[in-house]
Write a protein that holds these residues in place. Structure first.
Motif, PDB file in Angstrom:
ATOM      1  N   LYS A  59       0.862  -1.182   0.062  1.00 19.48           N
ATOM      2  CA  LYS A  59       0.026  -0.103   0.006  1.00 19.48           C
ATOM      3  C   LYS A  59       0.935   1.205   0.109  1.00 19.48           C
ATOM      4  CE  LYS A  59      -3.650   2.307   2.579  1.00 19.48           C
ATOM      5  NZ  LYS A  59      -4.379   2.236   3.598  1.00 19.48           N
ATOM      6  N   VAL A  60       1.920   1.246   0.687  1.00 23.11           N
ATOM      7  CA  VAL A  60       2.821   2.300   0.626  1.00 23.11           C
ATOM      8  C   VAL A  60       3.530   2.736  -0.563  1.00 23.11           C
ATOM      9  CG1 VAL A  60       5.042   3.220   1.845  1.00 23.11           C
ATOM     10  CG2 VAL A  60       3.241   1.975   3.301  1.00 23.11           C
ATOM     11  N   TRP A  61       3.781   1.728  -1.468  1.00 19.66           N
ATOM     12  CA  TRP A  61       4.417   2.155  -2.729  1.00 19.66           C
ATOM     13  C   TRP A  61       3.790   1.987  -3.997  1.00 19.66           C
ATOM     14  CZ3 TRP A  61       5.815  -1.854  -5.615  1.00 19.66           C
ATOM     15  CH2 TRP A  61       6.119  -3.369  -4.805  1.00 19.66           C
ATOM     16  N   LEU A  62       2.681   1.224  -4.133  1.00 14.17           N
ATOM     17  CA  LEU A  62       2.042   0.478  -5.106  1.00 14.17           C
ATOM     18  C   LEU A  62       1.404   1.619  -6.122  1.00 14.17           C
ATOM     19  CD1 LEU A  62       1.201  -1.850  -6.778  1.00 14.17           C
ATOM     20  CD2 LEU A  62      -1.012  -1.831  -5.672  1.00 14.17           C
ATOM     21  N   ASN A  63       0.824   2.743  -5.280  1.00  8.29           N
ATOM     22  CA  ASN A  63       0.312   3.799  -6.135  1.00  8.29           C
ATOM     23  C   ASN A  63       1.422   4.618  -6.749  1.00  8.29           C
ATOM     24  OD1 ASN A  63      -2.448   3.172  -6.057  1.00  8.29           O
ATOM     25  ND2 ASN A  63      -2.621   4.378  -4.365  1.00  8.29           N
ATOM     26  N   ASP A  64       2.586   4.770  -5.967  1.00  3.75           N
ATOM     27  CA  ASP A  64       3.779   5.629  -6.547  1.00  3.75           C
ATOM     28  C   ASP A  64       4.447   4.782  -7.556  1.00  3.75           C
ATOM     29  OD1 ASP A  64       3.334   7.519  -4.657  1.00  3.75           O
ATOM     30  OD2 ASP A  64       5.140   6.690  -3.354  1.00  3.75           O
ATOM     31  N   TYR A  65       4.525   3.605  -7.632  1.00  2.59           N
ATOM     32  CA  TYR A  65       5.208   2.609  -8.678  1.00  2.59           C
ATOM     33  C   TYR A  65       4.394   2.964  -9.904  1.00  2.59           C
ATOM     34  CZ  TYR A  65       6.139  -1.576 -11.069  1.00  2.59           C
ATOM     35  OH  TYR A  65       6.625  -2.542 -12.439  1.00  2.59           O
ATOM     36  N   TYR A  66       2.850   2.780  -9.923  1.00  4.75           N
ATOM     37  CA  TYR A  66       2.139   2.964 -11.033  1.00  4.75           C
ATOM     38  C   TYR A  66       2.209   4.385 -11.502  1.00  4.75           C
ATOM     39  CZ  TYR A  66       0.386  -1.898 -11.732  1.00  4.75           C
ATOM     40  OH  TYR A  66       0.425  -2.889 -12.021  1.00  4.75           O
ATOM     41  N   ASP A  67       2.157   5.342 -10.633  1.00  5.80           N
ATOM     42  CA  ASP A  67       2.366   6.899 -11.271  1.00  5.80           C
ATOM     43  C   ASP A  67       3.655   7.013 -11.719  1.00  5.80           C
ATOM     44  OD1 ASP A  67      -0.307   7.245 -10.334  1.00  5.80           O
ATOM     45  OD2 ASP A  67       0.367   8.039  -8.276  1.00  5.80           O
ATOM     46  N   GLY A  68       4.688   6.391 -11.459  1.00  4.58           N
ATOM     47  CA  GLY A  68       5.804   6.534 -12.114  1.00  4.58           C
ATOM     48  C   GLY A  68       6.680   7.631 -10.968  1.00  4.58           C
ATOM     49  N   THR A  69       6.465   7.730  -9.861  1.00  3.16           N
ATOM     50  CA  THR A  69       6.971   8.464  -8.820  1.00  3.16           C
ATOM     51  C   THR A  69       7.940   7.643  -8.080  1.00  3.16           C
ATOM     52  OG1 THR A  69       5.130   8.582  -7.558  1.00  3.16           O
ATOM     53  CG2 THR A  69       5.318  10.496  -9.152  1.00  3.16           C
ATOM     54  N   LEU A  70       7.946   6.231  -8.036  1.00  3.92           N
ATOM     55  CA  LEU A  70       8.816   5.369  -7.171  1.00  3.92           C
ATOM     56  C   LEU A  70      10.012   5.383  -8.098  1.00  3.92           C
ATOM     57  CD1 LEU A  70       8.931   3.863  -4.788  1.00  3.92           C
ATOM     58  CD2 LEU A  70       8.071   1.675  -5.860  1.00  3.92           C
ATOM     59  N   ASP A  71      11.044   5.990  -7.537  1.00  8.10           N
ATOM     60  CA  ASP A  71      12.268   6.051  -8.517  1.00  8.10           C
ATOM     61  C   ASP A  71      12.992   4.587  -8.113  1.00  8.10           C
ATOM     62  OD1 ASP A  71      13.527   6.252  -6.176  1.00  8.10           O
ATOM     63  OD2 ASP A  71      13.940   8.305  -6.036  1.00  8.10           O
ATOM     64  N   ILE A  72      14.114   4.459  -8.840  1.00 10.08           N
ATOM     65  CA  ILE A  72      14.736   2.977  -8.874  1.00 10.08           C
ATOM     66  C   ILE A  72      15.644   3.013  -7.585  1.00 10.08           C
ATOM     67  CG2 ILE A  72      16.902   1.932  -9.819  1.00 10.08           C
ATOM     68  CD1 ILE A  72      15.763   2.815 -12.828  1.00 10.08           C
ATOM     69  N   ASP A  73      16.009   4.079  -7.024  1.00 10.22           N
ATOM     70  CA  ASP A  73      16.705   4.148  -5.927  1.00 10.22           C
ATOM     71  C   ASP A  73      15.940   3.521  -4.633  1.00 10.22           C
ATOM     72  OD1 ASP A  73      19.432   4.744  -6.760  1.00 10.22           O
ATOM     73  OD2 ASP A  73      18.849   6.703  -6.564  1.00 10.22           O
ATOM     74  N   LYS A  74      14.648   4.084  -4.687  1.00 12.30           N
ATOM     75  CA  LYS A  74      13.505   3.601  -3.469  1.00 12.30           C
ATOM     76  C   LYS A  74      13.281   2.156  -3.859  1.00 12.30           C
ATOM     77  CE  LYS A  74      10.689   3.915  -0.500  1.00 12.30           C
ATOM     78  NZ  LYS A  74      11.177   3.704   1.158  1.00 12.30           N
ATOM     79  N   GLN A  75      13.054   1.774  -5.149  1.00 13.52           N
ATOM     80  CA  GLN A  75      12.997   0.275  -5.411  1.00 13.52           C
ATOM     81  C   GLN A  75      13.788  -0.803  -4.734  1.00 13.52           C
ATOM     82  OE1 GLN A  75      11.040  -0.674  -9.263  1.00 13.52           O
ATOM     83  NE2 GLN A  75      10.880   1.579  -9.486  1.00 13.52           N
ATOM     84  N   MET A  76      15.239  -0.274  -4.957  1.00 11.29           N
ATOM     85  CA  MET A  76      16.251  -0.920  -4.790  1.00 11.29           C
ATOM     86  C   MET A  76      16.500  -1.078  -3.221  1.00 11.29           C
ATOM     87  SD  MET A  76      19.230   0.113  -7.487  1.00 11.29           S
ATOM     88  CE  MET A  76      20.520  -0.520  -6.721  1.00 11.29           C
TER      89      MET A  76
END
Length: 121
Positions: A59-76
């Motif tokens: 829930k914390v990062w799914l919408n950011d992932y789909y909006d394209g605002t979850l950067d690669i560093d955060k994903q890593m």
């Protein structure tokens, strides 16, 4: 159902804010219409759960992932933390296996000692 899941699961994901929908009036009934992307989201949720993520984490990062605002560093960072958590669980499981194996060996020895004593008498 296209998403290979239950209606209850879809409702639960929706109630948590993991799925986007809109209301549509059809006669006297009000229907919930889900965005076509929801099938893909459900697959992503199920895959993420399979590797150890829980719904609150998603829930914390799914919408950011789909909006394209979850950067690669955060994903890593998120994945690195999940790897570290899995490694801690692995160590704990190895300890459990070792303890159970030791107890099992001790019980086998006790059993064979008892069988040997019974044969002597």
């Amino acid at each position: 159902m296209q998403a290979n899941t239950t209606k209850d699961t879809v409702r639960h994901y929706h109630d948590m804010g993991l799925l986007k929908s809109r209301k549509r009036q059809a006669g006297s009934r009000l229907y919930t219409e889900f965005h076509p992307e929801c099938v893909e989201r459900i697959d992503l949720i199920k895959n993420a759960q399979a590797v150890g993520f829980n719904l609150n984490e998603l829930k914390v990062w799914l919408n950011d992932y789909y909006d394209g605002t979850l950067d690669i560093d955060k994903q890593m960072d998120v994945i690195s933390e999940k790897i570290a958590q899995a490694q801690r669980q692995q160590v704990n499981l190895i300890n459990v296996i070792n303890q159970l194996s030791a107890r099992h060996t001790a019980l086998k020895e006790m059993k064979s000692d008892n069988i040997g004593k019974a044969n002597i008498q």
